[in-house]
Scaffold this motif. Structure first.
Motif, PDB file in Angstrom:
ATOM      1  N   LEU A  49       0.707  -7.310 -10.445  1.00  0.00           N
ATOM      2  CA  LEU A  49       0.507  -7.853  -9.097  1.00  0.00           C
ATOM      3  C   LEU A  49       1.607  -7.376  -8.156  1.00  0.00           C
ATOM      4  O   LEU A  49       1.367  -7.069  -6.985  1.00  0.00           O
ATOM      5  N   GLY A  50       2.823  -7.327  -8.682  1.00  0.00           N
ATOM      6  CA  GLY A  50       3.929  -6.847  -7.869  1.00  0.00           C
ATOM      7  C   GLY A  50       3.690  -5.433  -7.372  1.00  0.00           C
ATOM      8  O   GLY A  50       3.956  -5.102  -6.222  1.00  0.00           O
ATOM      9  N   TYR A  51       3.185  -4.595  -8.295  1.00  0.00           N
ATOM     10  CA  TYR A  51       2.901  -3.208  -7.900  1.00  0.00           C
ATOM     11  C   TYR A  51       1.785  -3.141  -6.876  1.00  0.00           C
ATOM     12  O   TYR A  51       1.875  -2.403  -5.897  1.00  0.00           O
ATOM     13  N   VAL A  52       0.712  -3.931  -7.111  1.00  0.00           N
ATOM     14  CA  VAL A  52      -0.405  -3.938  -6.156  1.00  0.00           C
ATOM     15  C   VAL A  52       0.122  -4.297  -4.773  1.00  0.00           C
ATOM     16  O   VAL A  52      -0.179  -3.635  -3.779  1.00  0.00           O
ATOM     17  N   PHE A  53       0.961  -5.354  -4.727  1.00  0.00           N
ATOM     18  CA  PHE A  53       1.497  -5.772  -3.439  1.00  0.00           C
ATOM     19  C   PHE A  53       2.344  -4.665  -2.811  1.00  0.00           C
ATOM     20  O   PHE A  53       2.136  -4.292  -1.651  1.00  0.00           O
ATOM     21  N   THR A  74      -3.714  -6.552  -0.680  1.00  0.00           N
ATOM     22  CA  THR A  74      -2.279  -6.842  -0.699  1.00  0.00           C
ATOM     23  C   THR A  74      -2.019  -8.328  -0.484  1.00  0.00           C
ATOM     24  O   THR A  74      -1.212  -8.938  -1.197  1.00  0.00           O
ATOM     25  N   VAL A  75      -2.704  -8.921   0.499  1.00  0.00           N
ATOM     26  CA  VAL A  75      -2.510 -10.352   0.753  1.00  0.00           C
ATOM     27  C   VAL A  75      -2.980 -11.160  -0.448  1.00  0.00           C
ATOM     28  O   VAL A  75      -2.343 -12.145  -0.830  1.00  0.00           O
ATOM     29  N   ALA A  76      -4.061 -10.734  -1.066  1.00  0.00           N
ATOM     30  CA  ALA A  76      -4.545 -11.445  -2.253  1.00  0.00           C
ATOM     31  C   ALA A  76      -3.495 -11.428  -3.349  1.00  0.00           C
ATOM     32  O   ALA A  76      -3.223 -12.452  -3.992  1.00  0.00           O
ATOM     33  N   ALA A  77      -2.867 -10.262  -3.544  1.00  0.00           N
ATOM     34  CA  ALA A  77      -1.814 -10.159  -4.569  1.00  0.00           C
ATOM     35  C   ALA A  77      -0.638 -11.076  -4.221  1.00  0.00           C
ATOM     36  O   ALA A  77      -0.086 -11.762  -5.089  1.00  0.00           O
TER      37      ALA A  77
END
Lengths: 228, 352, 143
Positions: A74-78, A131-134
């Motif tokens: 999730l950190g990477y996705v963000f 990004t907001v979802a992550a």
């Protein structure tokens, strides 16, 4: 002066001043600290090779990978989503170009003849949504996990807020949703300015310090002959 | 000729047929985005309406707004309004001058006290007690105050009258002020634009004549019928914006193919006006169609928003010098903080 | 302005101008509904063609579908206007132009007879007065 002129004008000016001042204060303040002389015999003289720790630490160690896989992903996705939205959307590029003009003495694109690519607004919107979802998922995890909740402080939550706000307000502005466009745009710009003002004083400084910390640690380990 | 009979009588006396009048109302209804059935109702109401006395006061202006409305070779939809109103005073258009003109104005104001429409173009110079702009020795401020007393409503024509316009641009040497800043007790309609689209001026006046009230206004006092949407929302080049096809410089490949002018400083997204739909010169074109970005001329302080050729996202911030100073200060404080920390470290080491 | 036509313009990628937006078809349905309303209650209706986004191809398609009727009227008042009957009785295509020939308004009227062509009672009263004045009193040429 209406809100948009304020956001684009004096507010931006002061936010940039605080940002530049604060970041340099903290970085110089750290760089100029004294280090204890290391009297031990170095195992490796070429300690600069330890700088590769900067790259190595982008991937978790095998022992912890499985346990932290979700937050890591999730950190990477963000992070990736955030940088895509920031650096591959034309209005942002125009803003940054103008910002760096005094540094380079001119428009970088016109000087070098190269141009930075960008994608359409629709793609950016989808990336922003992901990004907001992550970000929301990470916040939920932080609150739900008893350990994380215990060790989280104001810095953690406020940094989350000033990072999420520009994304959300930017998407609202693009969609012309909730208020007249001028207002949405002003709020978006002001949220970015809030991010800039908070940046040097909280954990957002990791954007600069990870390179410093990983580099110093890596060089120290390399010198001692420890595994990176 | 009874100058203050009904509009219908006045038109008949001027040889404008019922069909011509109905055609005028149809065209105007179409441009005001009213349903076509409204044209007949408008024609009926207008024919019976009393021909209002109109006083036009030009202040610190370039006459572009008057030109916008009057410049034509033959009766057009836009300037037929002059057949429908009784223009009892217009500084620029009047053949009479000097005392005779002033006398005409005073008489019109006295005879129609409380009922005349006051049209103003140009900003009002307030600096030096109003001395910066005088007509016949009377300052704009005085003239406006006097004329506003007996006006039923005031229409501020053009961005100068509505928001201050060019004279108000930094550093505003004449103390230029918009009409609405000086007149608080009468309804003011702002028809902004530099100049405004002529049919917008006509539309506002016709609305007032037909319904006897002011049209619905936005928060800046502009009629929503014409200023309800931004140029960007109605721009025919919008598909290019959405696809990310932008012209980088004037006359490049993108510009020749009619791509979006966002990077060339177009202020369309934050400008409310009807240019993209009604266009100019009888629907010929509008700035973006002719290859130049929107200046934002119907918005307040558009001269001071950074630059016509600076793209909208660019900031209007001070510049590199203050940031360089901030950087230097940051380095200095950082060095001082480091020095303090080092001293403390040395003290601790010494204690040991 | 003929001067504008002399300026050379090179279009590298000409835009597709034969695109139809699909807005023309619903218009035909609306015309049918207005015709029903006319038959039922005698109420005339009109559609402002400028109120909908129509491409040139849409307009051509509309003209093609509506066709030509038997009546075509030219009106000269503040510039030329044209009233053409379509192949469907009661449906008229009205085009208003100003004195410079520029388009002012374009409507489709659904009515037995467009109001703009009709002579009103007031005008007829005025006409008989003027005619009698000319016939009765040879010197009275007042209009």
């Amino acid at each position: 002066m209406d809100l948009l002129s304020f956001a684009r004008g004096p507010a931006l000016q002061y936010a940039l001043i605080v940002f530049v001042f604060g970041v340099l204060w903290r970085l110089i303040g750290v760089f100029l600290l004294a280090t204890k002389p290391d009297y031990s015999e170095p195992r490796n003289r070429a300690s600069w090779k330890g700088l590769r720790l900067i790259a190595l630490r982008f991937w978790p160690r095998r022992e912890f990978a499985a346990r932290n896989a979700a937050t890591h992903a999730l950190g990477y996705v963000f992070h990736v989503g955030f940088f895509v939205v920031l650096l591959f959307y034309l209005p942002h590029l125009l803003f940054l170009e103008d910002l760096f003009k005094p540094l380079f003495g001119g428009n970088l694109v016109q000087l070098t003849g190269m141009s930075w690519p960008y994608v359409s607004g629709g793609v950016i919107m989808m990336t922003g949504a992901v990004t907001v979802a992550a970000l929301v998922a990470l916040l939920v995890h932080r609150i739900a996990s008893p350990v994380k909740r215990l060790i989280s402080n104001f810095d953690d939550y406020f940094s989350w807020l000033v990072t999420t706000a520009p994304l959300v307000t930017g998407m609202l502005a693009f969609a012309h949703l909730g208020a007249p466009y001028q207002t949405l745009l002003s709020v978006h710009i002001l949220s970015v300015e809030l991010l800039l003002v908070w940046f040097p004083f909280g954990k957002l400084m990791h954007s600069f310090t990870i390179f410093v910390v990983r580099g110093v640690t890596g060089m120290s380990f390399e010198r001692k002959g420890a595994a990176l | 000729m009874d100058l203050h009979g009904t509009v219908g009588e006045a038109l008949k006396q001027q040889g404008i047929s019922r069909r011509a009048f109905l055609k005028f109302c149809t065209a105007l209804a179409s441009m005001m985005a009213l349903p076509p059935q409204a044209a007949a109702a408008m024609a009926q109401a207008l024919a019976k309406a009393r021909r209002p006395s109109v006083i036009w006061l030009p202040f610190q202006e370039c006459t572009g707004c008057t030109e916008s409305l009057t410049r034509s070779n033959s009766p057009t939809v836009e300037n037929m309004i002059f057949n429908m109103i009784s223009l009892d005073y217009h500084e620029t258009l009047f053949a009479a001058a000097g005392d005779a003109a002033e006398a005409a104005r005073e008489k019109a104001m006295k005879d129609n006290f409380g009922k005349y429409l006051l049209l103003v173009d140009g900003s009002v110079a307030t600096g030096l007690d109003g001395a910066y702009s005088c007509i016949g020795g009377v300052s704009n401020v005085q003239m406006l105050e006097e004329a506003a007393k007996g006006a039923a409503a005031i229409v501020a024509i053009g961005t100068c009258a509505a928001f201050g316009g060019l004279p108000k641009a930094s550093p505003n040497p004449t103390g230029a002020a918009p009409v609405a800043a000086l007149v608080r007790d009468k309804p003011v309609i702002n028809v902004s634009g530099c100049p405004p689209i002529p049919v917008v001026i006509t539309g506002v006046l016709v609305h007032y004549l037909t319904f006897g009230s002011l049209p619905e206004l936005d928060e800046l006092g502009r009629p929503k019928a014409f200023y309800g949407e931004t140029i960007h929302d109605r721009c025919y080049r919008r598909p290019f914006y959405d696809q990310g096809k932008f012209a980088k410089t004037f006359d490049d490949h993108g510009a020749r193919n009619g791509w979006c002018l966002y990077e060339l400083g177009c202020k369309g997204p934050v400008t409310y006006n009807a240019c993209a739909t009604l266009k100019w010169n009888g629907g010929t074109s509008f700035p973006i169609e002719s290859g130049h970005g929107c200046l934002g001329c119907s918005e307040p302080d558009f001269w001071d928003k950074g630059g016509f050729y600076k793209a909208l996202p660019t900031g209007n911030w001070g510049g590199g010098k203050t940031l360089a100073a901030a950087a230097a200060a940051g380095v200095a404080i950082g060095a001082a903080a480091a020095a303090l920390a080092r001293k403390r470290q040395a003290d601790i080491a010494k204690e040991k | 302005m003929s001067g504008l036509r002399d300026i050379g313009v090179k279009v590298v990628e000409p835009p597709a101008s034969d695109a139809r937006s699909g807005n023309a078809e619903p218009l035909l349905h609306e015309i049918a509904t207005l015709l029903d309303a006319l038959l039922a209650g005698g109420r005339a209706g009109s559609i402002d063609l400028r109120s909908l986004p129509l491409t040139p191809a849409d307009r051509d398609y509309l003209r093609e579908r509506l066709g030509e009727g038997e009546v075509r009227a030219e009106l000269h008042a503040l510039g030329p206007s044209e009233v053409r009957e379509t192949a469907y009785r009661g449906v008229w295509w009205v085009t208003h132009r100003n004195a410079a020939g520029e388009l002012c308004a374009e409507l489709i009227e659904v009515t037995p007879w467009p109001a703009i062509l009709q002579a009103e009672r007031e005008e007829i009263e005025d006409a008989v007065q003027r005619l009698r004045a000319q016939l009765g009193d040879g010197a009275a040429w007042k209009a």
